[in-house]
Design an enzyme around this catalytic site. Structure first.
Site, PDB file in Angstrom:
ATOM      1  N   ARG A  94       2.784 -26.046  13.452  1.00 56.12           N
ATOM      2  CA  ARG A  94       3.939 -26.819  12.979  1.00 56.12           C
ATOM      3  C   ARG A  94       4.594 -26.145  11.769  1.00 56.12           C
ATOM      4  O   ARG A  94       5.770 -26.352  11.489  1.00 56.12           O
ATOM      5  CB  ARG A  94       3.511 -28.232  12.565  1.00 56.12           C
ATOM      6  CG  ARG A  94       3.014 -29.101  13.697  1.00 56.12           C
ATOM      7  CD  ARG A  94       2.921 -30.548  13.246  1.00 56.12           C
ATOM      8  NE  ARG A  94       2.073 -31.368  14.107  1.00 56.12           N
ATOM      9  CZ  ARG A  94       2.479 -31.989  15.202  1.00 56.12           C
ATOM     10  NH1 ARG A  94       3.726 -31.873  15.600  1.00 56.12           N
ATOM     11  NH2 ARG A  94       1.647 -32.713  15.907  1.00 56.12           N
TER      12      ARG A  94
ATOM     13  N   ASP B  39      12.145 -33.569  26.390  1.00 60.17           N
ATOM     14  CA  ASP B  39      11.567 -32.811  27.513  1.00 60.17           C
ATOM     15  C   ASP B  39      11.671 -33.671  28.773  1.00 60.17           C
ATOM     16  O   ASP B  39      12.705 -33.680  29.426  1.00 60.17           O
ATOM     17  CB  ASP B  39      10.134 -32.417  27.159  1.00 60.17           C
ATOM     18  CG  ASP B  39       9.474 -31.549  28.214  1.00 60.17           C
ATOM     19  OD1 ASP B  39      10.170 -31.113  29.142  1.00 60.17           O
ATOM     20  OD2 ASP B  39       8.255 -31.300  28.121  1.00 60.17           O
TER      21      ASP B  39
ATOM     22  N   GLY C 151       5.932 -34.746  15.366  1.00 55.20           N
ATOM     23  CA  GLY C 151       6.801 -33.613  15.674  1.00 55.20           C
ATOM     24  C   GLY C 151       8.082 -33.526  14.861  1.00 55.20           C
ATOM     25  O   GLY C 151       8.542 -32.439  14.537  1.00 55.20           O
TER      26      GLY C 151
ATOM     27  N   PHE D  66       7.375 -23.481  26.625  1.00 62.14           N
ATOM     28  CA  PHE D  66       6.657 -24.264  25.614  1.00 62.14           C
ATOM     29  C   PHE D  66       6.843 -23.608  24.249  1.00 62.14           C
ATOM     30  O   PHE D  66       6.433 -22.476  24.023  1.00 62.14           O
ATOM     31  CB  PHE D  66       5.169 -24.396  25.954  1.00 62.14           C
ATOM     32  CG  PHE D  66       4.528 -25.453  25.114  1.00 62.14           C
ATOM     33  CD1 PHE D  66       4.650 -26.793  25.454  1.00 62.14           C
ATOM     34  CD2 PHE D  66       3.860 -25.122  23.945  1.00 62.14           C
ATOM     35  CE1 PHE D  66       4.103 -27.791  24.656  1.00 62.14           C
ATOM     36  CE2 PHE D  66       3.305 -26.111  23.140  1.00 62.14           C
ATOM     37  CZ  PHE D  66       3.440 -27.446  23.502  1.00 62.14           C
ATOM     38  N   VAL D  67       7.498 -24.338  23.357  1.00 61.50           N
ATOM     39  CA  VAL D  67       7.840 -23.780  22.046  1.00 61.50           C
ATOM     40  C   VAL D  67       7.051 -24.465  20.928  1.00 61.50           C
ATOM     41  O   VAL D  67       6.631 -25.615  21.064  1.00 61.50           O
ATOM     42  CB  VAL D  67       9.353 -23.899  21.756  1.00 61.50           C
ATOM     43  CG1 VAL D  67      10.157 -23.059  22.734  1.00 61.50           C
ATOM     44  CG2 VAL D  67       9.826 -25.351  21.793  1.00 61.50           C
TER      45      VAL D  67
ATOM     46  N   ASP E  92      11.894 -34.359  17.766  1.00 62.87           N
ATOM     47  CA  ASP E  92      11.927 -32.902  17.774  1.00 62.87           C
ATOM     48  C   ASP E  92      12.500 -32.350  19.066  1.00 62.87           C
ATOM     49  O   ASP E  92      13.304 -31.431  19.053  1.00 62.87           O
ATOM     50  CB  ASP E  92      10.525 -32.309  17.483  1.00 62.87           C
ATOM     51  CG  ASP E  92       9.438 -32.842  18.404  1.00 62.87           C
ATOM     52  OD1 ASP E  92       9.728 -33.694  19.281  1.00 62.87           O
ATOM     53  OD2 ASP E  92       8.278 -32.418  18.244  1.00 62.87           O
TER      54      ASP E  92
ATOM     55  N   LYS F  92      15.392 -29.558  26.217  1.00 61.37           N
ATOM     56  CA  LYS F  92      14.975 -28.550  27.197  1.00 61.37           C
ATOM     57  C   LYS F  92      15.836 -28.638  28.440  1.00 61.37           C
ATOM     58  O   LYS F  92      16.148 -29.731  28.895  1.00 61.37           O
ATOM     59  CB  LYS F  92      13.518 -28.791  27.607  1.00 61.37           C
ATOM     60  CG  LYS F  92      12.543 -27.937  26.861  1.00 61.37           C
ATOM     61  CD  LYS F  92      11.165 -27.999  27.472  1.00 61.37           C
ATOM     62  CE  LYS F  92      10.166 -27.570  26.432  1.00 61.37           C
ATOM     63  NZ  LYS F  92       8.782 -27.714  26.900  1.00 61.37           N
TER      64      LYS F  92
ATOM     65  N   ASP G 101       4.231 -28.557  17.834  1.00 62.78           N
ATOM     66  CA  ASP G 101       2.833 -28.106  17.814  1.00 62.78           C
ATOM     67  C   ASP G 101       2.288 -27.826  19.199  1.00 62.78           C
ATOM     68  O   ASP G 101       2.853 -28.223  20.214  1.00 62.78           O
ATOM     69  CB  ASP G 101       1.958 -29.206  17.208  1.00 62.78           C
ATOM     70  CG  ASP G 101       1.789 -30.383  18.161  1.00 62.78           C
ATOM     71  OD1 ASP G 101       2.818 -30.938  18.604  1.00 62.78           O
ATOM     72  OD2 ASP G 101       0.646 -30.731  18.504  1.00 62.78           O
TER      73      ASP G 101
HETATM   74  P1  IMP Z   1       8.987 -35.972  26.536  1.00 60.16           P
HETATM   75  O1  IMP Z   1       8.378 -37.343  26.402  1.00 60.16           O
HETATM   76  O2  IMP Z   1       8.450 -35.225  27.724  1.00 60.16           O
HETATM   77  O3  IMP Z   1      10.509 -35.976  26.490  1.00 60.16           O
HETATM   78  O4  IMP Z   1       8.473 -35.081  25.363  1.00 60.16           O
HETATM   79  C1  IMP Z   1       8.725 -35.347  24.065  1.00 60.16           C
HETATM   80  C2  IMP Z   1       7.549 -34.925  23.197  1.00 60.16           C
HETATM   81  O5  IMP Z   1       6.714 -33.962  23.819  1.00 60.16           O
HETATM   82  C3  IMP Z   1       8.085 -34.272  21.958  1.00 60.16           C
HETATM   83  O6  IMP Z   1       8.251 -35.226  20.926  1.00 60.16           O
HETATM   84  C4  IMP Z   1       7.036 -33.236  21.635  1.00 60.16           C
HETATM   85  O7  IMP Z   1       6.058 -33.788  20.779  1.00 60.16           O
HETATM   86  C5  IMP Z   1       6.407 -32.904  22.961  1.00 60.16           C
HETATM   87  N1  IMP Z   1       6.914 -31.627  23.536  1.00 60.16           N
HETATM   88  C6  IMP Z   1       7.700 -31.477  24.627  1.00 60.16           C
HETATM   89  N2  IMP Z   1       7.976 -30.175  24.865  1.00 60.16           N
HETATM   90  C7  IMP Z   1       7.359 -29.482  23.871  1.00 60.16           C
HETATM   91  C8  IMP Z   1       7.265 -28.068  23.548  1.00 60.16           C
HETATM   92  O8  IMP Z   1       7.832 -27.174  24.186  1.00 60.16           O
HETATM   93  N3  IMP Z   1       6.517 -27.763  22.461  1.00 60.16           N
HETATM   94  C9  IMP Z   1       5.882 -28.701  21.694  1.00 60.16           C
HETATM   95  N4  IMP Z   1       5.943 -30.015  21.957  1.00 60.16           N
HETATM   96  C10 IMP Z   1       6.672 -30.406  23.037  1.00 60.16           C
HETATM   97 MG    MG Z   2       3.937 -32.965  19.778  1.00 59.51          MG
END
Ligand code: IMP
Ligand code: MG
Length: 182
Positions: free
Chosen positions: A164, A102, A43, A151-152, A99, A130, A158
């Site tokens: 991407r 979340d 990402g 979701f972006v 990237d 987010k 991606d």
């Molecule tokens: P986390 O572990 O939930 O904080 O998410 C981190 C990873 O989830 C990021 O590095 C992204 O690869 C993916 N991710 C989270 N939200 C999005 C989104 O809105 N679009 C695309 N990928 C996301």
């Molecule tokens: Mg990803």
């Protein structure tokens, strides 16, 4: 303008400008100290490539490949490391680049792994954060943009490996947010 997107949240120009600002903030903080940058791929590939060229401090680069999204817009499994770093970061100033923040699970996992390696300092730089109630509390040192809980895709982000290469960051059309859709 982009047929896959419902809405553009961040334009190319806004990304460029904010990236330059972040590069300056980072360079001002580290000065002549060398930074060991660890990019969470895939990402953060595009953001890392652009951000690094705005940093004037000396840099070493390595990547860690972490996966948690399995063809879905919500994490399916706990993040796991597919490929670990090769750089020796003991006693080094480590800056993690990702990237998007979340749930916070990915960054927490990477922080746990890198802390064990005894870096001199450990900071993180997120292109996006987010606006959600995070299951894992985490505060990033540098944040590019705060975005709503949508979701972006684009600029490295991606869905199932796609989109991407879209140069802006935008909300993926709901009808494309399932694996069978395309
Ligand atoms: P986390 O572990 O939930 O904080 O998410 C981190 C990873 O989830 C990021 O590095 C992204 O690869 C993916 N991710 C989270 N939200 C999005 C989104 O809105 N679009 C695309 N990928 C996301
Ligand atoms: Mg990803």
């Amino acid at each position: 303008m982009y047929k896959e997107l419902d809405d553009i949240l961040i334009t190319e120009e806004a990304i460029r400008q904010r990236t330059r600002e972040m590069g300056k903030e980072i360079s001002d903080l580290y000065g002549d100290e060398e930074i060991s940058v660890i990019s969470i791929i895939n990402g953060a590939i595009i953001f890392t490539a652009d951000l690094l060229r705005t940093i004037t401090s000396p840099v070493r680069l390595d990547c860690i490949r972490v996966s948690s999204y399995r063809n879905s817009t919500t994490p399916q499994v706990a993040p796991h490391v597919l490929d670990n770093i090769k750089l020796d970061v003991a006693g080094r100033h480590v800056l993690i680049i990702d990237d998007i923040l979340d749930t916070g699970k990915t960054i927490s996992k990477v922080v746990d792994i890198l802390s064990e390696l005894n870096p001199a300092s450990l900071r993180s730089c997120m292109l996006l954060e987010k606006q959600v109630t995070r299951s894992v509390k985490y505060h990033a040192d540098f944040v590019g943009f705060t975005i709503p809980d949508k979701f972006v895709v684009g600029y490295g982000l991606d869905f199932a490996g796609r989109y991407r290469n879209i140069p802006v960051i935008g909300v993926l059309k709901p009808e494309l947010q399932s694996v069978g859709a395309v």
